[in-house]
Write a protein that holds these residues in place. Structure first.
Motif, PDB file in Angstrom:
ATOM      1  N   LEU A  99      -2.430 -11.544   8.674  1.00 54.77           N
ATOM      2  CA  LEU A  99      -2.164 -12.820   9.345  1.00 54.77           C
ATOM      3  C   LEU A  99      -3.319 -13.242  10.241  1.00 54.77           C
ATOM      4  CD1 LEU A  99       1.610 -12.282  10.196  1.00 54.77           C
ATOM      5  CD2 LEU A  99       0.624 -13.817   8.454  1.00 54.77           C
ATOM      6  N   CYS A 100      -4.028 -12.277  10.795  1.00 55.49           N
ATOM      7  CA  CYS A 100      -5.216 -12.607  11.591  1.00 55.49           C
ATOM      8  C   CYS A 100      -6.248 -13.316  10.715  1.00 55.49           C
ATOM      9  CB  CYS A 100      -5.789 -11.326  12.178  1.00 55.49           C
ATOM     10  SG  CYS A 100      -7.200 -11.564  13.289  1.00 55.49           S
ATOM     11  N   HIS A 101      -6.506 -12.746   9.528  1.00 57.31           N
ATOM     12  CA  HIS A 101      -7.455 -13.385   8.605  1.00 57.31           C
ATOM     13  C   HIS A 101      -6.894 -14.697   8.052  1.00 57.31           C
ATOM     14  CE1 HIS A 101     -10.785 -10.546   8.313  1.00 57.31           C
ATOM     15  NE2 HIS A 101      -9.907  -9.570   8.403  1.00 57.31           N
ATOM     16  N   ALA A 102      -5.594 -14.763   7.829  1.00 58.83           N
ATOM     17  CA  ALA A 102      -4.991 -16.013   7.362  1.00 58.83           C
ATOM     18  C   ALA A 102      -5.197 -17.113   8.385  1.00 58.83           C
ATOM     19  CB  ALA A 102      -3.501 -15.803   7.098  1.00 58.83           C
ATOM     20  N   LEU A 103      -5.061 -16.762   9.654  1.00 58.95           N
ATOM     21  CA  LEU A 103      -5.249 -17.740  10.720  1.00 58.95           C
ATOM     22  C   LEU A 103      -6.700 -18.194  10.799  1.00 58.95           C
ATOM     23  CD1 LEU A 103      -3.847 -19.183  13.070  1.00 58.95           C
ATOM     24  CD2 LEU A 103      -4.383 -17.212  14.498  1.00 58.95           C
ATOM     25  N   GLU A 104      -7.617 -17.268  10.574  1.00 59.32           N
ATOM     26  CA  GLU A 104      -9.038 -17.628  10.592  1.00 59.32           C
ATOM     27  C   GLU A 104      -9.379 -18.641   9.508  1.00 59.32           C
ATOM     28  OE1 GLU A 104     -11.530 -13.826  12.276  1.00 59.32           O
ATOM     29  OE2 GLU A 104     -11.118 -13.898  10.142  1.00 59.32           O
ATOM     30  N   ARG A 105      -8.800 -18.452   8.319  1.00 60.89           N
ATOM     31  CA  ARG A 105      -9.233 -19.235   7.161  1.00 60.89           C
ATOM     32  C   ARG A 105      -8.217 -20.258   6.680  1.00 60.89           C
ATOM     33  NH1 ARG A 105     -11.340 -13.936   3.813  1.00 60.89           N
ATOM     34  NH2 ARG A 105     -12.476 -13.013   5.554  1.00 60.89           N
ATOM     35  N   ASP A 106      -6.989 -20.183   7.235  1.00 61.90           N
ATOM     36  CA  ASP A 106      -5.900 -21.012   6.744  1.00 61.90           C
ATOM     37  C   ASP A 106      -5.769 -20.860   5.233  1.00 61.90           C
ATOM     38  OD1 ASP A 106      -3.730 -22.621   7.077  1.00 61.90           O
ATOM     39  OD2 ASP A 106      -4.845 -24.497   6.965  1.00 61.90           O
ATOM     40  N   ASP A 107      -5.728 -19.590   4.804  1.00 59.97           N
ATOM     41  CA  ASP A 107      -5.672 -19.236   3.388  1.00 59.97           C
ATOM     42  C   ASP A 107      -4.216 -19.023   2.983  1.00 59.97           C
ATOM     43  OD1 ASP A 107      -5.519 -17.572   1.012  1.00 59.97           O
ATOM     44  OD2 ASP A 107      -7.674 -17.211   1.247  1.00 59.97           O
ATOM     45  N   PRO A 108      -3.659 -19.849   2.084  1.00 61.11           N
ATOM     46  CA  PRO A 108      -2.243 -19.724   1.699  1.00 61.11           C
ATOM     47  C   PRO A 108      -1.893 -18.345   1.157  1.00 61.11           C
ATOM     48  CG  PRO A 108      -3.145 -21.808   0.926  1.00 61.11           C
ATOM     49  CD  PRO A 108      -4.310 -20.999   1.435  1.00 61.11           C
ATOM     50  N   GLN A 109      -2.811 -17.742   0.388  1.00 62.14           N
ATOM     51  CA  GLN A 109      -2.529 -16.431  -0.183  1.00 62.14           C
ATOM     52  C   GLN A 109      -2.409 -15.373   0.915  1.00 62.14           C
ATOM     53  OE1 GLN A 109      -5.545 -14.869  -2.783  1.00 62.14           O
ATOM     54  NE2 GLN A 109      -4.233 -13.219  -3.548  1.00 62.14           N
ATOM     55  N   LEU A 110      -3.306 -15.431   1.891  1.00 59.40           N
ATOM     56  CA  LEU A 110      -3.248 -14.469   2.991  1.00 59.40           C
ATOM     57  C   LEU A 110      -2.010 -14.693   3.854  1.00 59.40           C
ATOM     58  CD1 LEU A 110      -7.002 -14.305   4.082  1.00 59.40           C
ATOM     59  CD2 LEU A 110      -5.674 -12.572   2.856  1.00 59.40           C
ATOM     60  N   TRP A 111      -1.637 -15.952   4.070  1.00 59.57           N
ATOM     61  CA  TRP A 111      -0.402 -16.228   4.809  1.00 59.57           C
ATOM     62  C   TRP A 111       0.782 -15.590   4.085  1.00 59.57           C
ATOM     63  CZ3 TRP A 111       0.042 -17.466   9.600  1.00 59.57           C
ATOM     64  CH2 TRP A 111      -0.883 -18.302  10.242  1.00 59.57           C
ATOM     65  N   SER A 112       0.862 -15.763   2.776  1.00 58.49           N
ATOM     66  CA  SER A 112       1.965 -15.238   1.992  1.00 58.49           C
ATOM     67  C   SER A 112       1.999 -13.710   2.038  1.00 58.49           C
ATOM     68  CB  SER A 112       1.844 -15.723   0.544  1.00 58.49           C
ATOM     69  OG  SER A 112       2.866 -15.186  -0.259  1.00 58.49           O
ATOM     70  N   ARG A 113       0.829 -13.089   1.896  1.00 54.95           N
ATOM     71  CA  ARG A 113       0.777 -11.620   1.924  1.00 54.95           C
ATOM     72  C   ARG A 113       1.125 -11.093   3.308  1.00 54.95           C
ATOM     73  NH1 ARG A 113      -4.838  -9.785   0.004  1.00 54.95           N
ATOM     74  NH2 ARG A 113      -3.853  -7.731   0.283  1.00 54.95           N
ATOM     75  N   GLY A 114       0.688 -11.806   4.341  1.00 51.93           N
ATOM     76  CA  GLY A 114       1.002 -11.373   5.696  1.00 51.93           C
ATOM     77  C   GLY A 114       2.490 -11.444   5.984  1.00 51.93           C
ATOM     78  N   VAL A 115       3.134 -12.528   5.542  1.00 48.31           N
ATOM     79  CA  VAL A 115       4.577 -12.667   5.733  1.00 48.31           C
ATOM     80  C   VAL A 115       5.322 -11.576   4.964  1.00 48.31           C
ATOM     81  CG1 VAL A 115       6.568 -14.133   5.253  1.00 48.31           C
ATOM     82  CG2 VAL A 115       4.477 -15.137   6.193  1.00 48.31           C
ATOM     83  N   GLU A 116       4.866 -11.296   3.755  1.00 52.48           N
ATOM     84  CA  GLU A 116       5.506 -10.247   2.947  1.00 52.48           C
ATOM     85  C   GLU A 116       5.400  -8.893   3.648  1.00 52.48           C
ATOM     86  OE1 GLU A 116       5.069  -8.164  -1.480  1.00 52.48           O
ATOM     87  OE2 GLU A 116       3.921  -9.971  -0.973  1.00 52.48           O
ATOM     88  N   ALA A 117       4.222  -8.597   4.198  1.00 50.36           N
ATOM     89  CA  ALA A 117       4.048  -7.334   4.914  1.00 50.36           C
ATOM     90  C   ALA A 117       4.938  -7.273   6.146  1.00 50.36           C
ATOM     91  CB  ALA A 117       2.579  -7.164   5.312  1.00 50.36           C
TER      92      ALA A 117
END
Length: 277
Positions: A99-117
């Motif tokens: 989620l830290c990296h998702a926030l940096e990049r606003d990457d939908p895939q990283l947001w999804s993986r972070g929520v799943e984790a």
């Protein structure tokens, strides 16, 4: 994505308002993991935030023995910290990393993986995990409510784990751990505080109550201490934290003893020759 930090309460406010800028860009490596290397740092104070964009973030631990090595990197959004990277086998640090990296990049895939984790991690096991898990869930809710928006991180009141005054110590009691912690009733003896409060920023704990008397807390000799006030009576008195930025648990006993020879008399007042009549 730019992340702004509102001024922290009291002892955390020394850094002022911070603007944290993500430097990493581009797609992740072929396996889908985010690339490391982003850094962040303070710049000039920013304008007052839109209240809707304020995100209550993760509190200090406080830092010290027992705190997981991944906790502070998540709290400070140091996404590429070695300890955070090395802890990705654990559910909370894995979610924090993604989620830290998702926030940096606003990457939908990283947001999804972070929520799943985050959702597959089960119940947090300690106070640090609970604080990090709660902060990350607030981040996810913020992203869902304000997709693409830059949150303003607001340091919350309090700490992740309860603050506790665990023990008192004097130079004499350190040599005899089983004896009551005692001081002469004359006053002035240094008494050191022990517990996780010693790892708070300097100035966070400002005074203690010794019986009915409040006295200031000082930093020095590698710890926090106060000077015992004089007491007209021998015997035990309670010691608690009186003034602090955060609530502190713990009520301890300090034993006043009367010196065999009594207290030394104060030095005589010497008249000022310049004021003699």
């Amino acid at each position: 994505m730019n992340l702004r930090r509102l001024p922290a309460p009291a002892a955390q406010a020394a850094a002022g308002v911070l603007l944290v800028t993500a430097c990493g860009t581009g797609a992740g490596p072929p396996d889908g993991d985010p690339q490391d290397g982003a850094t962040a740092g303070p710049v000039a104070p920013s304008a007052v935030a839109d209240p809707e964009l304020v995100l209550p973030w993760i509190p200090i631990g406080p830092t010290g023995p027992g705190e997981p090595l991944w906790y502070d990197p998540i709290r400070t959004l140091d996404c590429s910290d070695d300890d955070l990277v090395a802890s990705r086998s654990e559910p909370v640090p894995l979610a924090g990393y993604l989620l830290c990296h998702a926030l940096e990049r606003d990457d939908p895939q990283l947001w999804s993986r972070g929520v799943e984790a985050l959702e597959s991690g089960g119940e947090p096991q300690n106070c640090w995990e609970r604080a990090a898990d709660a902060g990350l869930r607030r981040l996810v809710e913020f992203h869902r409510a304000h997709p693409g928006a830059d949150p303003v991180l607001e340091p919350p009141e309090g700490t992740a784990c309860p603050l506790v005054l665990e023990a008192l110590e004097t130079p004499v009691s350190a040599d005899d751990p089983g004896a009551p912690v005692s001081v002469p009733s004359c006053g002035g003896a240094p008494v050191f505080l022990d517990g996780n409060i010693v790892r708070l920023p300097e100035g966070t704990v400002r005074s203690v109550s010794v019986g009915a008397v409040d006295v200031p807390v000082h930093s020095g000799n590698g710890g926090l201490f106060f000077r015992a006030p004089a007491s007209a009576e021998a015997g035990p008195v309670s010691v608690t934290v009186a003034e602090s930025d955060h609530p502190v648990e713990g009520k301890l006993e300090l034993l006043y003893t009367r010196p065999p020879g009594g207290c030394p008399a104060p030095p005589p007042t010497v008249p000022d020759p310049g004021r003699a009549s």
